[in-house]
Scaffold this motif. Structure first.
Motif, short mmCIF file in Angstrom:
data_model
loop_
_atom_site.label_atom_id
_atom_site.label_comp_id
_atom_site.label_asym_id
_atom_site.label_seq_id
_atom_site.Cartn_x
_atom_site.Cartn_y
_atom_site.Cartn_z
N TYR A 1 -6.42 0.47 0.90
CA TYR A 1 -7.55 0.68 1.80
C TYR A 1 -8.48 1.82 1.43
N GLY B 1 -12.88 9.52 5.51
CA GLY B 1 -12.40 8.48 6.42
C GLY B 1 -11.08 8.95 6.99
N HIS C 1 -18.23 -0.32 5.71
CA HIS C 1 -17.64 0.46 4.61
C HIS C 1 -18.72 0.89 3.63
N LYS D 1 -16.38 7.36 -2.61
CA LYS D 1 -15.03 6.78 -2.54
C LYS D 1 -14.06 7.57 -3.39
N ASP E 1 -10.07 5.52 1.23
CA ASP E 1 -10.24 6.46 2.34
C ASP E 1 -10.97 5.72 3.46
N TRP E 2 -10.22 4.89 4.15
CA TRP E 2 -10.71 3.89 5.11
C TRP E 2 -11.70 4.46 6.13
N CYS E 3 -12.83 3.78 6.24
CA CYS E 3 -13.84 4.10 7.25
C CYS E 3 -14.47 5.49 7.11
N TRP F 1 -0.52 3.71 3.92
CA TRP F 1 -0.18 3.28 5.29
C TRP F 1 1.33 3.43 5.55
N ASN G 1 0.84 -1.18 0.00
CA ASN G 1 0.00 0.00 0.00
C ASN G 1 0.89 1.24 0.00
#
Ligand code: RAM
Length: 920
Positions: free
Chosen positions: A610, A732, A624, A631, A612-614, A560, A557
């Motif tokens: 991931y 997120g 999600h 998204k 834009d996580w959460c 992260w 990724n």
């Protein structure tokens, strides 16, 4: 001496001393950013001090450091290790020791004095000290010991692994009087060291978790007072921690690396009064048992303690260990055994229960009043063999019993079996839980409120920040953030403390670390974590999503692992520490090249895992969002992050003197920027990708958007937020990294304030209104599927805490003079906010910014530490009514007017306390 006379005398001495030093004092001496550390392995450690004074406009102009191998010598003015002489410099943070290299185990005593810009010379500071660890492998005469097999009752290969704690011990004799004794110890997963029946030190869950097959930490303790001439005994208890895996196969979780059975190494270096020495070491003369009271211990599932199995005197001399087995000499965990430079975890706070309810016969639920991390101390009296069972949860079900669904497979159960001798006090050693509610069953009789006491554990670090405003929602969220952040420090920053996860996810901290660093002195923890990240990097260059890589998640990724560079940069800006950048430069560069070679196509970085996580989903039960319009595309995130990291690499290259790289990074930046705009900028609409606020935020925050487009792009963020999302957050964890600061820097601090004070879904205030005392993993944490729904996550804070301190509080480091050598103070006076009181204890001292808006006047009390300066933005239409200390600010020779800018009068002010007022 009569008391009055004594007071007069003391007063006289104080006045005399103050006169001599000009009321300037040297304080908080630090070595490697720690107070009197023991067993460090930096041979050129960095020394720091703080200067305080009641005078304004004071800079350090020179310093002198003296270092001696004995305190008496230092006091007598003899510096056999280093006398720096008078050095002309204003550096008071991280001065590199340049004396004789101290040897293994050596003690070093030091003091400092300074010359200041008022022409005065300070008195010498009170002495401070450090000691060296075991510097060479050959300094270890101890060897690793343990038992590479299971004991009766252990179930090491089950899905829910069970392994009892191992007790190890040895008797020894010290024929002479002991002058000094130092213990060097590592025990993995976790150890507790005992000498002659008492535990050494206050640390818990030690040592810090590492990438064990590469690096293991040892800790150093002064154990002089625990030893005696004659018979002695040494013992240790080993727990599993993260070394022996919490889960075996078949758990449905990503496999957790199992490093093996617990093991330890320990060496006590003794110096006798007569100068001769002796070493007590782990070797094959030690004995081991797993039949002690601490049974299975598992960070997910809890700890079992059977007090009927206690072995009185097991760590005292003369204990009969006939039934114990000889230890095995075992292999070392990894190549490196190094000194742990960050503090261990300790019990940092205690929490009393608010109330206890018997929800079913014999089932007692304690409400601790807040979600926190640690365990409880149980007080109980009853018949031998009675078993009290404790379970923990963040929430309750409607019937008042524990809600455990979101803990997934974590059993979070501690069991205590009574020995029946009077009142028994117990707390676990090798587990921890994230909880607000405690269920007690099996208790003999009715437990009272005091039968459990909450023990809050996290890394031993100072609380450096204070933040309070006139707005209750903000204050509540701040408290929740504070609790969540401290609760997720477990020798590494974890995502959550309660379910079967608790991993060091990189993405969660990419921006979080900056906000956290205002509240907590987390410098050494994060410096350590950067090392974990490097240790987990593959030979090819891939950086995992989780470090230490207990879950082997190498998804390649972009967003992260970006934390690796972002946090190294933060260490530099916030703490003025460039060592992480220097240490990790090569590995960062390698990772950047790896990602480029593998995933860059036509200058677009195509990889993202991931998203834009959460982000807030469209319906309340979802984890999600499934809505493509919400998204942000993966290649957009990948490319914008890659670009930003190139700009960081460019600055790291110049900091580290890699000048050739500067151009390489710059050239690639240009190419990526061009490709990015070509691909993602919608020329007609003036927005990026599919026009999510997240997409537009990054094109602005990372300065990818062409200058003449920025206002237009920003307008989309404002419009979307206000119209489509009805004034609510839409991002997120990724988008939130720059949300509040982008809104503010583009002149819409009012929207940021709205997001910060909302109490309707989705918002931080909504969480608080719904009873959260920490921050949730999901915006809809109260309604979402429990499959991934922690009540104590910090990632969704995004840059909120940064915004609190930097914008509302107006305490911001100037990256051009890092470590708060220069402070930017620009308060965002917004909405109905009437007051902000913020302070931050920087490496130079306490920075305070306390403002209040009353009718037509703005009052601002500011403190700037000695040896720093600040650029201060006073909200004002025109500077003419601004006063300082009741007089026109222009009368003050220490204050320099720079310019008017966007509704602020900008001044440069030197150190000191100021009372600023503007009547408009
Ligand atoms: C979950 C957690 C964690 C996040 C990863 C991607 O396990 O929410 O915080 O970083 O997913």
């Amino acid at each position: 001496m009569p008391e009055k006379l004594l007071i007069v005398l003391l007063l006289f001495i104080t006045v005399a001393c103050t006169a001599q030093t000009g009321q300037t004092t040297l304080d908080r001496l630090r070595c490697e950013y720690r107070e009197n550390p023991l067993g460090i392995d930096a041979t050129a450690p960095r020394l720091s001090w703080e200067i305080t004074s009641n005078k304004r406009n004071l800079m350090q102009q020179a310093y002198q450091i003296m270092v001696a191998s004995s305190l008496a010598d230092l006091k007598a003015g003899k510096a056999d290790l280093w006398n720096s002489g008078k050095i002309s410099s204003d550096q008071s943070l991280g001065v590199v020791y340049a004396g004789k290299p101290p040897g293994t185990g050596d003690a070093c005593f030091w003091k400092v004095k300074v010359w200041t810009s008022d022409g005065k010379e300070s008195a010498w500071s009170t002495p401070a000290s450090w000691s060296m660890g075991l510097l060479r492998p050959s300094d270890w005469q101890a060897v690793w010991i343990g038992m590479d097999s299971a004991f009766a009752g252990d179930r090491p290969t089950d899905t829910f692994t069970r392994l009892s704690a191992r007790y190890l011990r040895k008797d020894f004799r010290l024929p002479k009087k002991v002058k000094k004794a130092t213990a060097y110890i590592s025990g993995v997963g976790l150890y507790e060291l005992y000498l002659n029946g008492t535990k050494t030190g206050k640390d818990v869950l030690a040592p810090g978790p590492t990438e064990y097959n590469k690096r293991t930490f040892y800790n150093t303790y002064d154990v002089t007072s625990q030893l005696q001439q004659g018979d002695n005994a040494i013992g240790a208890i080993l727990g599993n921690g993260r070394y022996f895996s919490m889960r075996g196969n078949g758990s449905g979780l990503p496999p957790i690396t199992n490093f093996g059975y617990p093991k330890m190494i320990c060496q006590v270096n003794v110096i006798y009064e007569d100068g001769s020495t002796e070493k007590i070491v782990t070797d094959n003369s030690w004995k081991v048992t797993a039949a002690g009271p601490v049974g299975t211990n598992n960070e997910y599932d809890g700890e079992e303690y059977d007090a009927t199995k206690e072995m009185p005197g097991w760590s005292k001399p003369g204990f009969n260990a006939a039934s114990w087995l000889p230890v095995q000499l075992v292999s070392r965990p990894g190549e490196l055994l190094v000194a742990q430079m960050n503090n261990n975890i300790r019990v940092m706070d205690t929490v009393r229960a608010l109330h206890v309810k018997e929800v079913k016969p014999g089932v007692f639920i304690y409400d601790m009043g807040q979600n926190f991390v640690g365990w409880v101390r149980l007080k109980v009296k009853g018949p031998r063999g009675t078993q009290v069972v404790l379970r923990f949860a963040e929430r309750l079900k409607d019937d008042g019993t524990l809600y455990m669904a979101n803990l997934r497979s974590a059993k979070v159960t501690d069991k205590y079996t009574l020995n029946g001798k009077g009142t028994e006090d117990w707390e676990p050693r090798f587990t921890y839980h994230g909880f607000r509610y405690v269920e007690v069953t099996g208790y003999p009789g009715k437990p009272d409120l005091g039968a459990v006491e909450g023990r809050v554990v996290y890394d031993d670090m100072a609380t450096t920040g204070h933040f309070e405003t006139s707005n209750d929602v903000i204050n509540q969220i701040y408290k929740n953030a504070y609790r969540g952040i401290r609760g997720n420090y477990r020798g590494m920053p974890t995502d959550c403390p309660q379910r079967d996860e608790r991993m060091g996810w990189l993405g969660d901290r990419a921006v979080g670390a900056r906000g956290e660093s205002f509240i907590f002195g987390n410098h050494l923890l994060y410096a350590k974590w950067l090392q974990d990240i490097e240790d987990a990097q593959t030979p090819e260059g891939s950086v995992p999503d989780v470090a230490p890589s207990y879950w082997r998640m190498y998804s390649d990724n972009m967003t992260w692992p970006a934390a690796y560079l972002i946090i190294a940069n933060l260490m530099y800006e916030q703490y003025g520490d460039d060592q992480p950048i220097r240490r990790h430069y090569a590995s960062m560069k390698k990772w950047m090249a790896y990602m480029k070679d593998k995933y860059m196509k036509d200058d677009i970085l195509t990889k993202d895992t991931y998203g834009d996580w959460c982000m807030p989903p469209e319906s309340p039960e979802l984890i999600h969002s499934k809505d493509p319009a919400r998204k942000t595309a993966g290649d957009f995130l990948g490319t914008s992050f890659y670009y930003h990291l190139l700009t960081l690499m460019e600055s790291f290259a110049s900091i580290t003197g890699n000048t050739a790289d500067v151009t390489t990074f710059k050239n690639l930046e240009e190419k990526v920027k061009t490709a990015f705009n070509k691909k993602f900028l919608n020329e007609e609409g003036g927005y990026y990708a599919n026009n999510t606020p997240t997409a537009n935020i990054f094109s602005l925050a990372y300065q990818l958007a062409p200058e003449d487009r920025r206002k237009q792009v920003f307008q989309h963020i404002a419009d979307k937020t206000l119209n489509d999302y009805k004034g609510h957050i839409s991002t997120g964890l990724v988008g939130a990294e720059w949300l509040m600061r982008t809104l503010t820097s583009y002149g819409r601090g009012d929207i940021a304030y709205k997001l910060a004070t909302n109490t309707t879904y989705p918002s931080w205030g909504y969480m608080a209104k719904e009873g959260a005392t920490t921050i949730w993993e999901l915006w809809n944490g109260n309604t979402a599927d429990p499959a991934m729904n922690s009540g104590n996550h910090v990632m969704l804070l995004g840059d909120l805490v940064v915004w609190y301190y930097q914008n509302l509080g107006a305490i911001q480091p100037n990256p051009a003079a890092p470590g708060f050598k220069n402070i930017i103070m620009k308060p965002l006076v917004v909405g109905d906010l009437k007051k902000v009181d913020a302070s931050y204890h920087s490496g130079y001292g306490l920075i305070r910014s306390n403002w209040e808006k009353i009718d037509q006047s703005f009052k601002w009390r500011v403190s700037i530490p000695v040896n720093t300066r600040a650029t201060v933005y006073v909200p004002s239409k025109e500077a003419k009514n601004i006063k300082e200390g009741g007089k026109p600010i222009g009368d003050n020779k220490d204050v320099k007017f720079l310019r008017m800018e966007d509704g602020y009068a900008v001044y440069e002010i030197p150190s000191g306390n100021y009372d600023i007022q503007d009547d408009f």
